[in-house]
Write a protein that holds these residues in place. Structure first.
Motif, PDB file in Angstrom:
ATOM      1  N   ALA A   1      -4.063 -12.162  -3.602  1.00 46.66           N
ATOM      2  CA  ALA A   1      -4.324 -10.760  -3.949  1.00 46.66           C
ATOM      3  C   ALA A   1      -5.112 -10.119  -2.816  1.00 46.66           C
ATOM      4  N   CYS A   2      -4.419  -9.747  -1.778  1.00 44.80           N
ATOM      5  CA  CYS A   2      -5.114  -9.304  -0.577  1.00 44.80           C
ATOM      6  C   CYS A   2      -4.522  -8.042   0.025  1.00 44.80           C
ATOM      7  N   MET A   3      -3.764  -7.278  -0.760  1.00 54.22           N
ATOM      8  CA  MET A   3      -3.132  -6.102  -0.205  1.00 54.22           C
ATOM      9  C   MET A   3      -3.880  -4.854  -0.608  1.00 54.22           C
ATOM     10  N   VAL A   4      -3.526  -3.737   0.031  1.00 47.69           N
ATOM     11  CA  VAL A   4      -4.243  -2.501  -0.162  1.00 47.69           C
ATOM     12  C   VAL A   4      -3.387  -1.483  -0.887  1.00 47.69           C
ATOM     13  N   GLN A   5      -3.917  -0.921  -1.955  1.00 47.95           N
ATOM     14  CA  GLN A   5      -3.285   0.191  -2.633  1.00 47.95           C
ATOM     15  C   GLN A   5      -3.934   1.455  -2.116  1.00 47.95           C
ATOM     16  N   ILE A   6      -3.124   2.416  -1.658  1.00 50.04           N
ATOM     17  CA  ILE A   6      -3.638   3.547  -0.895  1.00 50.04           C
ATOM     18  C   ILE A   6      -3.619   4.832  -1.705  1.00 50.04           C
ATOM     19  N   THR A   7      -4.671   5.602  -1.551  1.00 53.90           N
ATOM     20  CA  THR A   7      -4.671   6.985  -1.999  1.00 53.90           C
ATOM     21  C   THR A   7      -4.829   7.862  -0.781  1.00 53.90           C
ATOM     22  N   ARG A   8      -3.870   8.744  -0.512  1.00 54.77           N
ATOM     23  CA  ARG A   8      -3.959   9.594   0.672  1.00 54.77           C
ATOM     24  C   ARG A   8      -5.024  10.658   0.469  1.00 54.77           C
ATOM     25  N   THR A   9      -5.735  10.970   1.539  1.00 53.48           N
ATOM     26  CA  THR A   9      -6.823  11.946   1.449  1.00 53.48           C
ATOM     27  C   THR A   9      -6.604  13.135   2.329  1.00 53.48           C
ATOM     28  N   GLY A  10      -5.442  13.273   2.954  1.00 58.49           N
ATOM     29  CA  GLY A  10      -5.226  14.420   3.817  1.00 58.49           C
ATOM     30  C   GLY A  10      -3.908  14.328   4.523  1.00 58.49           C
TER      31      GLY A  10
ATOM     32  N   ALA B   1      -2.558   3.704  12.235  1.00 57.84           N
ATOM     33  CA  ALA B   1      -3.858   4.326  12.497  1.00 57.84           C
ATOM     34  C   ALA B   1      -5.017   3.501  11.951  1.00 57.84           C
ATOM     35  N   LEU B   2      -4.735   2.497  11.126  1.00 55.37           N
ATOM     36  CA  LEU B   2      -5.799   1.665  10.569  1.00 55.37           C
ATOM     37  C   LEU B   2      -6.442   0.800  11.651  1.00 55.37           C
ATOM     38  N   ARG B   3      -7.732   0.581  11.522  1.00 52.53           N
ATOM     39  CA  ARG B   3      -8.474  -0.284  12.423  1.00 52.53           C
ATOM     40  C   ARG B   3      -9.254  -1.297  11.598  1.00 52.53           C
ATOM     41  N   VAL B   4      -9.760  -2.314  12.248  1.00 51.52           N
ATOM     42  CA  VAL B   4     -10.534  -3.340  11.537  1.00 51.52           C
ATOM     43  C   VAL B   4     -11.693  -2.703  10.792  1.00 51.52           C
ATOM     44  N   ARG B   5     -12.338  -1.728  11.399  1.00 53.69           N
ATOM     45  CA  ARG B   5     -13.483  -1.074  10.756  1.00 53.69           C
ATOM     46  C   ARG B   5     -13.068  -0.254   9.534  1.00 53.69           C
TER      47      ARG B   5
ATOM     48  N   GLY C   1       0.791  -1.227   0.000  1.00 56.56           N
ATOM     49  CA  GLY C   1       0.000   0.000   0.000  1.00 56.56           C
ATOM     50  C   GLY C   1       0.816   1.265   0.000  1.00 56.56           C
ATOM     51  N   GLY C   2       2.124   1.163   0.309  1.00 51.74           N
ATOM     52  CA  GLY C   2       2.961   2.348   0.343  1.00 51.74           C
ATOM     53  C   GLY C   2       2.697   3.239   1.539  1.00 51.74           C
ATOM     54  N   LEU C   3       2.123   2.681   2.608  1.00 52.75           N
ATOM     55  CA  LEU C   3       1.815   3.491   3.783  1.00 52.75           C
ATOM     56  C   LEU C   3       3.061   3.748   4.609  1.00 52.75           C
ATOM     57  N   ARG C   4       3.080   4.885   5.250  1.00 55.74           N
ATOM     58  CA  ARG C   4       4.086   5.152   6.279  1.00 55.74           C
ATOM     59  C   ARG C   4       3.633   4.501   7.580  1.00 55.74           C
TER      60      ARG C   4
ATOM     61  N   ASP D   1     -13.157  -2.693   4.324  1.00 54.52           N
ATOM     62  CA  ASP D   1     -14.396  -3.309   3.851  1.00 54.52           C
ATOM     63  C   ASP D   1     -14.014  -4.377   2.842  1.00 54.52           C
ATOM     64  N   SER D   2     -13.953  -5.633   3.285  1.00 55.96           N
ATOM     65  CA  SER D   2     -13.488  -6.701   2.411  1.00 55.96           C
ATOM     66  C   SER D   2     -14.461  -6.970   1.261  1.00 55.96           C
ATOM     67  N   LYS D   3     -15.744  -6.665   1.446  1.00 56.83           N
ATOM     68  CA  LYS D   3     -16.720  -6.899   0.384  1.00 56.83           C
ATOM     69  C   LYS D   3     -16.535  -5.903  -0.760  1.00 56.83           C
ATOM     70  N   GLN D   4     -16.244  -4.651  -0.381  1.00 55.68           N
ATOM     71  CA  GLN D   4     -16.061  -3.621  -1.390  1.00 55.68           C
ATOM     72  C   GLN D   4     -14.605  -3.492  -1.840  1.00 55.68           C
ATOM     73  N   SER D   5     -13.712  -4.262  -1.209  1.00 56.65           N
ATOM     74  CA  SER D   5     -12.278  -4.219  -1.523  1.00 56.65           C
ATOM     75  C   SER D   5     -11.707  -2.824  -1.372  1.00 56.65           C
ATOM     76  N   THR D   6     -12.071  -2.172  -0.277  1.00 58.90           N
ATOM     77  CA  THR D   6     -11.559  -0.824  -0.043  1.00 58.90           C
ATOM     78  C   THR D   6     -11.106  -0.702   1.399  1.00 58.90           C
ATOM     79  N   SER D   7     -10.302   0.320   1.650  1.00 56.15           N
ATOM     80  CA  SER D   7      -9.969   0.697   3.009  1.00 56.15           C
ATOM     81  C   SER D   7     -10.209   2.177   3.153  1.00 56.15           C
ATOM     82  N   SER D   8     -10.564   2.608   4.351  1.00 55.38           N
ATOM     83  CA  SER D   8     -10.795   4.029   4.570  1.00 55.38           C
ATOM     84  C   SER D   8     -10.471   4.353   6.006  1.00 55.38           C
ATOM     85  N   GLY D   9     -10.249   5.616   6.268  1.00 56.59           N
ATOM     86  CA  GLY D   9      -9.935   6.033   7.619  1.00 56.59           C
ATOM     87  C   GLY D   9      -9.568   7.488   7.636  1.00 56.59           C
ATOM     88  N   GLY D  10      -9.111   7.982   8.767  1.00 52.80           N
ATOM     89  CA  GLY D  10      -8.787   9.390   8.894  1.00 52.80           C
ATOM     90  C   GLY D  10      -7.575   9.806   8.096  1.00 52.80           C
ATOM     91  N   VAL D  11      -6.665   8.858   7.787  1.00 53.75           N
ATOM     92  CA  VAL D  11      -5.425   9.241   7.118  1.00 53.75           C
ATOM     93  C   VAL D  11      -5.305   8.698   5.714  1.00 53.75           C
TER      94      VAL D  11
END
Length: 200
Positions: free
Chosen positions: A191-200, A143-147, A134-137, A150-160
């Motif tokens: 194929a279970c990793m996350v590609q990240i787009t930073r939002t802030g 800062a990621l949490r289980v919530r 994902g290229g995360l720092r 979203d494995s069904k939508q194949s996305t991750s989201s959060g404050g960072v």
């Protein structure tokens, strides 16, 4: 007064805040600054001398090493200037070339999974994979949490961060891009990793 004598007073009066900073400053002084300027009277240091020294350091070592050493010399001479020992800082006009931008070199799939396998806990193994794909720092992945996932939508989201699932090792520059490509499995890994787009 020589540069060495003034530097001793400077270091005593201006201790660095962190141990790591102290070590870097001491090494820069002992290895690079003192051998060249230590015995010279502080009033005899010429701007041309500093520029020649910096240019030689860049050629023999690196831009980053020259920058660190020049910073130490500037700090010492800045205080001498402020105290009236010098009328101007002869190191203030020294120029450094820009450091060449290094090409990103992400780990291969096998290297990343080997690194993950060396971790001592399942949590750490997963964090290594998420950071690698994902290229995360560190601050972002911690800062990621289980919530956040979203494995069904194949996305991750959060404050960072927010992103899509992918299976390609990323570098930091790539982590700013989410191209919506479907997950790849040609590496033989899940194929279970996350590609990240930073939002802030």
């Amino acid at each position: 007064m020589t540069v060495r004598e003034w530097a001793a007073e400077f270091f005593a009066a201006h201790p660095p805040g962190k141990a790591s900073s102290s070590a870097r400053r001491e090494i820069a002084w002992r290895v690079h600054v003192e051998p060249r300027f230590g015995r010279i009277p502080i009033s005899a240091v010429a701007p041309s001398d500093v520029q020649i020294w910096v240019t030689e350091l860049v050629a023999l070592r690196s831009v980053s090493t020259a920058r660190q050493a020049l910073g130490v010399l500037r700090q010492i001479l800045d205080v001498a200037t402020a105290d009236g020992v010098l009328t101007r800082n002869p190191a203030s006009g020294a120029r450094l070339p820009r450091a060449p931008r290094s090409e990103p070199c992400p780990l291969t799939h096998d290297q990343l999974w080997s690194l993950s396998a060396a971790m001592t806990s399942e949590r750490d193994r997963l964090m290594v994979l998420v950071m690698g794909y994902g290229g995360l720092r560190w601050g972002e992945v911690s800062a990621l949490r289980v919530r956040s996932v979203d494995s069904k939508q194949s996305t991750s989201s959060g404050g960072v961060c927010r992103g899509q699932w992918a299976a390609v090792p990323r570098c930091r520059e790539d982590s700013r891009i989410s191209n919506g490509a479907a997950p790849s499995t040609d590496c033989g890994r899940p194929a279970c990793m996350v590609q990240i787009t930073r939002t802030g």
